[in-house]
Design a protein around this motif. Sequence first.
Motif, PDB file in Angstrom:
ATOM      1  N   TYR A 105      21.178  37.971  37.500  1.00 53.48           N
ATOM      2  CA  TYR A 105      20.724  38.165  36.127  1.00 53.48           C
ATOM      3  C   TYR A 105      19.329  37.620  35.859  1.00 53.48           C
ATOM      4  CZ  TYR A 105      25.370  39.674  34.945  1.00 53.48           C
ATOM      5  OH  TYR A 105      26.531  40.392  34.882  1.00 53.48           O
ATOM      6  N   THR A 135      33.322  50.232  34.083  1.00 53.96           N
ATOM      7  CA  THR A 135      34.266  51.329  34.347  1.00 53.96           C
ATOM      8  C   THR A 135      35.574  50.775  34.898  1.00 53.96           C
ATOM      9  OG1 THR A 135      33.140  51.581  36.446  1.00 53.96           O
ATOM     10  CG2 THR A 135      32.608  53.186  34.733  1.00 53.96           C
ATOM     11  N   GLY A 138      39.418  49.358  30.736  1.00 54.00           N
ATOM     12  CA  GLY A 138      38.978  49.699  29.386  1.00 54.00           C
ATOM     13  C   GLY A 138      37.996  50.850  29.421  1.00 54.00           C
ATOM     14  N   GLY A 139      36.936  50.687  30.216  1.00 50.87           N
ATOM     15  CA  GLY A 139      35.861  51.673  30.273  1.00 50.87           C
ATOM     16  C   GLY A 139      36.343  53.041  30.721  1.00 50.87           C
ATOM     17  N   VAL A 156      26.840  52.561  32.257  1.00 52.79           N
ATOM     18  CA  VAL A 156      26.063  51.612  33.066  1.00 52.79           C
ATOM     19  C   VAL A 156      27.053  50.679  33.741  1.00 52.79           C
ATOM     20  CG1 VAL A 156      24.327  49.776  33.057  1.00 52.79           C
ATOM     21  CG2 VAL A 156      24.125  51.689  31.454  1.00 52.79           C
ATOM     22  N   ARG A 159      29.551  49.550  39.653  1.00 52.71           N
ATOM     23  CA  ARG A 159      30.660  50.072  40.460  1.00 52.71           C
ATOM     24  C   ARG A 159      30.859  51.544  40.139  1.00 52.71           C
ATOM     25  NH1 ARG A 159      36.181  47.002  39.376  1.00 52.71           N
ATOM     26  NH2 ARG A 159      36.707  48.771  38.102  1.00 52.71           N
ATOM     27  N   PRO A 166      46.441  47.043  39.898  1.00 53.63           N
ATOM     28  CA  PRO A 166      47.811  46.621  40.238  1.00 53.63           C
ATOM     29  C   PRO A 166      48.227  46.977  41.666  1.00 53.63           C
ATOM     30  CG  PRO A 166      47.772  47.587  38.051  1.00 53.63           C
ATOM     31  CD  PRO A 166      46.415  47.807  38.636  1.00 53.63           C
ATOM     32  N   LEU A 168      46.039  46.916  44.246  1.00 52.74           N
ATOM     33  CA  LEU A 168      45.008  46.409  45.160  1.00 52.74           C
ATOM     34  C   LEU A 168      45.626  45.569  46.287  1.00 52.74           C
ATOM     35  CD1 LEU A 168      41.959  46.403  45.593  1.00 52.74           C
ATOM     36  CD2 LEU A 168      41.789  44.384  44.153  1.00 52.74           C
ATOM     37  N   LYS A 255      39.494  40.887  43.772  1.00 55.14           N
ATOM     38  CA  LYS A 255      39.162  41.459  42.465  1.00 55.14           C
ATOM     39  C   LYS A 255      38.632  42.878  42.625  1.00 55.14           C
ATOM     40  CE  LYS A 255      37.529  40.256  38.003  1.00 55.14           C
ATOM     41  NZ  LYS A 255      38.330  41.346  37.443  1.00 55.14           N
ATOM     42  N   THR A 298      48.568  37.968  41.014  1.00 55.18           N
ATOM     43  CA  THR A 298      47.757  38.386  42.155  1.00 55.18           C
ATOM     44  C   THR A 298      48.164  37.650  43.425  1.00 55.18           C
ATOM     45  OG1 THR A 298      45.970  38.759  40.592  1.00 55.18           O
ATOM     46  CG2 THR A 298      45.370  38.764  42.894  1.00 55.18           C
ATOM     47  N   THR A 446      44.874  41.799  30.433  1.00 53.63           N
ATOM     48  CA  THR A 446      45.650  42.667  31.331  1.00 53.63           C
ATOM     49  C   THR A 446      45.141  44.102  31.279  1.00 53.63           C
ATOM     50  OG1 THR A 446      47.278  43.318  29.672  1.00 53.63           O
ATOM     51  CG2 THR A 446      47.767  41.315  30.920  1.00 53.63           C
ATOM     52  N   TYR A 514      54.120  52.706  38.518  1.00 48.66           N
ATOM     53  CA  TYR A 514      52.722  52.782  38.937  1.00 48.66           C
ATOM     54  C   TYR A 514      52.333  54.193  39.341  1.00 48.66           C
ATOM     55  CZ  TYR A 514      52.110  47.815  38.397  1.00 48.66           C
ATOM     56  OH  TYR A 514      52.014  46.568  37.849  1.00 48.66           O
TER      57      TYR A 514
HETATM   58  C1  FAD Z   1      44.463  42.161  42.074  1.00 49.31           C
HETATM   59  C2  FAD Z   1      44.704  42.363  40.607  1.00 49.31           C
HETATM   60  C3  FAD Z   1      45.932  42.839  40.173  1.00 49.31           C
HETATM   61  C4  FAD Z   1      46.165  43.034  38.823  1.00 49.31           C
HETATM   62  N1  FAD Z   1      47.389  43.511  38.434  1.00 49.31           N
HETATM   63  C5  FAD Z   1      47.609  43.768  37.136  1.00 49.31           C
HETATM   64  C6  FAD Z   1      48.860  44.319  36.713  1.00 49.31           C
HETATM   65  O1  FAD Z   1      49.746  44.565  37.529  1.00 49.31           O
HETATM   66  N2  FAD Z   1      49.035  44.573  35.394  1.00 49.31           N
HETATM   67  C7  FAD Z   1      48.057  44.314  34.467  1.00 49.31           C
HETATM   68  O2  FAD Z   1      48.258  44.577  33.280  1.00 49.31           O
HETATM   69  N3  FAD Z   1      46.871  43.773  34.832  1.00 49.31           N
HETATM   70  C8  FAD Z   1      46.616  43.500  36.136  1.00 49.31           C
HETATM   71  N4  FAD Z   1      45.411  42.958  36.521  1.00 49.31           N
HETATM   72  C9  FAD Z   1      44.403  42.632  35.504  1.00 49.31           C
HETATM   73  C10 FAD Z   1      43.590  43.864  35.148  1.00 49.31           C
HETATM   74  O3  FAD Z   1      43.041  44.454  36.305  1.00 49.31           O
HETATM   75  C11 FAD Z   1      42.459  43.490  34.204  1.00 49.31           C
HETATM   76  O4  FAD Z   1      43.002  42.896  33.065  1.00 49.31           O
HETATM   77  C12 FAD Z   1      41.688  44.742  33.836  1.00 49.31           C
HETATM   78  O5  FAD Z   1      41.011  45.226  34.966  1.00 49.31           O
HETATM   79  C13 FAD Z   1      40.682  44.479  32.731  1.00 49.31           C
HETATM   80  O6  FAD Z   1      40.000  45.664  32.474  1.00 49.31           O
HETATM   81  P1  FAD Z   1      38.499  45.637  31.936  1.00 49.31           P
HETATM   82  O7  FAD Z   1      38.108  47.049  31.693  1.00 49.31           O
HETATM   83  O8  FAD Z   1      38.394  44.684  30.813  1.00 49.31           O
HETATM   84  O9  FAD Z   1      37.627  44.999  33.115  1.00 49.31           O
HETATM   85  P2  FAD Z   1      37.528  45.372  34.642  1.00 49.31           P
HETATM   86  O10 FAD Z   1      38.629  46.276  35.037  1.00 49.31           O
HETATM   87  O11 FAD Z   1      37.360  44.086  35.364  1.00 49.31           O
HETATM   88  O12 FAD Z   1      36.171  46.204  34.737  1.00 49.31           O
HETATM   89  C14 FAD Z   1      34.919  45.630  34.497  1.00 49.31           C
HETATM   90  C15 FAD Z   1      33.841  46.661  34.763  1.00 49.31           C
HETATM   91  O13 FAD Z   1      32.597  46.157  34.302  1.00 49.31           O
HETATM   92  C16 FAD Z   1      31.613  46.306  35.317  1.00 49.31           C
HETATM   93  N5  FAD Z   1      30.585  45.279  35.097  1.00 49.31           N
HETATM   94  C17 FAD Z   1      30.633  43.962  35.368  1.00 49.31           C
HETATM   95  N6  FAD Z   1      29.493  43.357  34.985  1.00 49.31           N
HETATM   96  C18 FAD Z   1      28.705  44.319  34.448  1.00 49.31           C
HETATM   97  C19 FAD Z   1      27.397  44.327  33.861  1.00 49.31           C
HETATM   98  N7  FAD Z   1      26.685  43.215  33.748  1.00 49.31           N
HETATM   99  N8  FAD Z   1      26.885  45.508  33.434  1.00 49.31           N
HETATM  100  C20 FAD Z   1      27.618  46.651  33.536  1.00 49.31           C
HETATM  101  N9  FAD Z   1      28.855  46.706  34.064  1.00 49.31           N
HETATM  102  C21 FAD Z   1      29.392  45.551  34.510  1.00 49.31           C
HETATM  103  C22 FAD Z   1      32.410  46.172  36.602  1.00 49.31           C
HETATM  104  O14 FAD Z   1      31.704  46.729  37.685  1.00 49.31           O
HETATM  105  C23 FAD Z   1      33.653  46.969  36.244  1.00 49.31           C
HETATM  106  O15 FAD Z   1      33.406  48.339  36.390  1.00 49.31           O
HETATM  107  C24 FAD Z   1      45.152  42.743  37.868  1.00 49.31           C
HETATM  108  C25 FAD Z   1      43.914  42.267  38.299  1.00 49.31           C
HETATM  109  C26 FAD Z   1      43.686  42.088  39.656  1.00 49.31           C
HETATM  110  C27 FAD Z   1      42.336  41.586  40.112  1.00 49.31           C
END
Ligand code: FAD
Length: 546
Positions: A105, A135, A138-139, A156, A159, A166, A168, A255, A298, A446, A514
Amino acid sequence: TTLVHLHHHHIAPIFRRSWHSLLIQSSPQSIWSTTSARFKTTSSHHVFDSSLHHIIPCKSFFSSFGESKLRTQSSMINREYSTNERQASTENQIPPQRSESLDDYEPIAQQLDPIENLPLKNSNTMREQVVLLGTGWGGFSFIKNFDLTNCDLHIVTPRNHFLFTPLLASACVGTLEFRSIVEPVRRARKEENYFYNAAKCVQIDTDQKLLRCRPVYDREKGDYAIRYDRLIVSVGMDVNTMGVRGAEMHGYFLKELDHARKIRYKIIECFEKATNPRLSIQERQELLHFVAIGGSFTGIELMSEIHDFIKEDLSNLFPELMLECKLSIIEAGPQILSTFDKSLQVYAKKHFRNEHINIYTGRKVVEVRENGVQLDDGSNITAGLVIWTAGIQSRKLFHHGRSGGLPLDRAQRVVVDEHLRVKGYEGSIYAMGDCASIDTAPLAATAQVASQQGKYLASFVAQQLEGKEPNETNSFTYSHRGTMAYIGNYKSITETKEFKLRGRASWVLWRSSYLTMLLSIRNKILVPLDWAKAWFFGRDVMNFKS
Ligand SMILES: Cc1cc2nc3c(=O)[nH]c(=O)nc-3n(C[C@H](O)[C@H](O)[C@H](O)COP(=O)(O)OP(=O)(O)OC[C@H]3O[C@@H](n4cnc5c(N)ncnc54)[C@H](O)[C@@H]3O)c2cc1C
């Protein structure tokens, strides 16, 4: 030495142009490709010493391809090969993976220009500019559900895929293939006003409504800016090693997809190394001890998958090493799987005892070393692989004012209202998923929450673009569908509002849930095929190292 005769008519149907990149295969396990090894295909035969990656100068076969040119090509290839080797050997000295670095950053030399002086990516349009950061769950859910009629949508994110987290842990051991649990972002929408940027947002200027984007490739060329009218922030959370010494350097994380790939190769490497007859029993035991730090979803699911991998596949291939194998989970809290009902926790604990998986509760790791961990009571646990699965923290984007004064809670998550609008920026900035916190009713980090929020925002932002006013009836409400965890040996635990389930029946529910949750038909086909493949032929044990 194996000689591979490559006839012109073998190449022609595959490659259309006269100069081609060739793939040189040295053995079934190792494939080496080079784009600099180019050969003109006007001669009738080319001969390769495929096992040594050298081209044999064979005059009779090279009528239009001079020997000297061949030698030059050959030495180029050798040079490139040794550079690759050098890179690989230095790679061994850097940590297996890091959490985000502040350097990602910080401004770098030529990137000190103020944000308004940067080249603007989306300047030539009058349409409303909606920009999405991230992405993840949420995204991607937003992308899939958003109506693109009234605006341009810019994504943007560093990844270029969505990752089905879930599953992974299953990819770490080859129950599933890596490509079966991802979705390409570029293919997510076909509209012309949908744009993807392989970049990281490193600064949000809320006054000028500009984002500083740092490209994933050619970073040294400098940052660029993207203008937004509406910004959706869904950047998730980062790994949190809580300042534990050596965790970044020696611990493996889980992750991203790349993390799973590294874990998979490391497990195989540990087993292959352990077959060396020069190792003592103690050294073998050290190599074959796999430790997860963190007894939540995890860590538990990962250890369960590793357990299955060893029991079903590696035990047949390395029977002499089975007595030396050990799996451990270290949890700082009093319980593993603490979000589950007590009865399910007890069931899981008993199951792990039967399967000889060691559970340490109430023990904190104070240091991660190359060959194990040290606990807070001073004891040492030696291990060949330590996977850090404990804790998450906010992204560096929200540190040191980089996010332009967005309101943050104590955990540095963006504070939003019940419509997921960022407080103080209603109508222009929204946040969701792990990186956001609803001030009135904070939710767990989650995938369920993030994907429901993504779907909600897709419809809410579209309504706002049409000028509809938000009201209480269209605020976000979360519907909890239940919690599940795989615990190995075709068993899992499930807890919903209506019922609790455990064992095989729960596992059937786990897999079918799943399967239905997978986002594309492609993945809905690939995942069961992988399950069947692993069942019939066993999991893959190659690490493609030469
Ligand atoms: C191994 C594992 C297993 C899981 N199992 C479960 C499950 O069984 N059930 C469940 O409910 N939850 C589970 N989770 C949790 C779940 O994956 C997260 O809660 C979820 O991914 C959150 O989604 P999100 O969109 O907020 O963020 P993320 O999915 O983390 O996505 C973040 C995105 O933002 C991007 N990004 C990061 N920084 C920047 C930046 N500065 N600028 C632009 N883009 C950026 C990343 O590249 C990524 O694309 C698990 C997590 C892991 C790691």
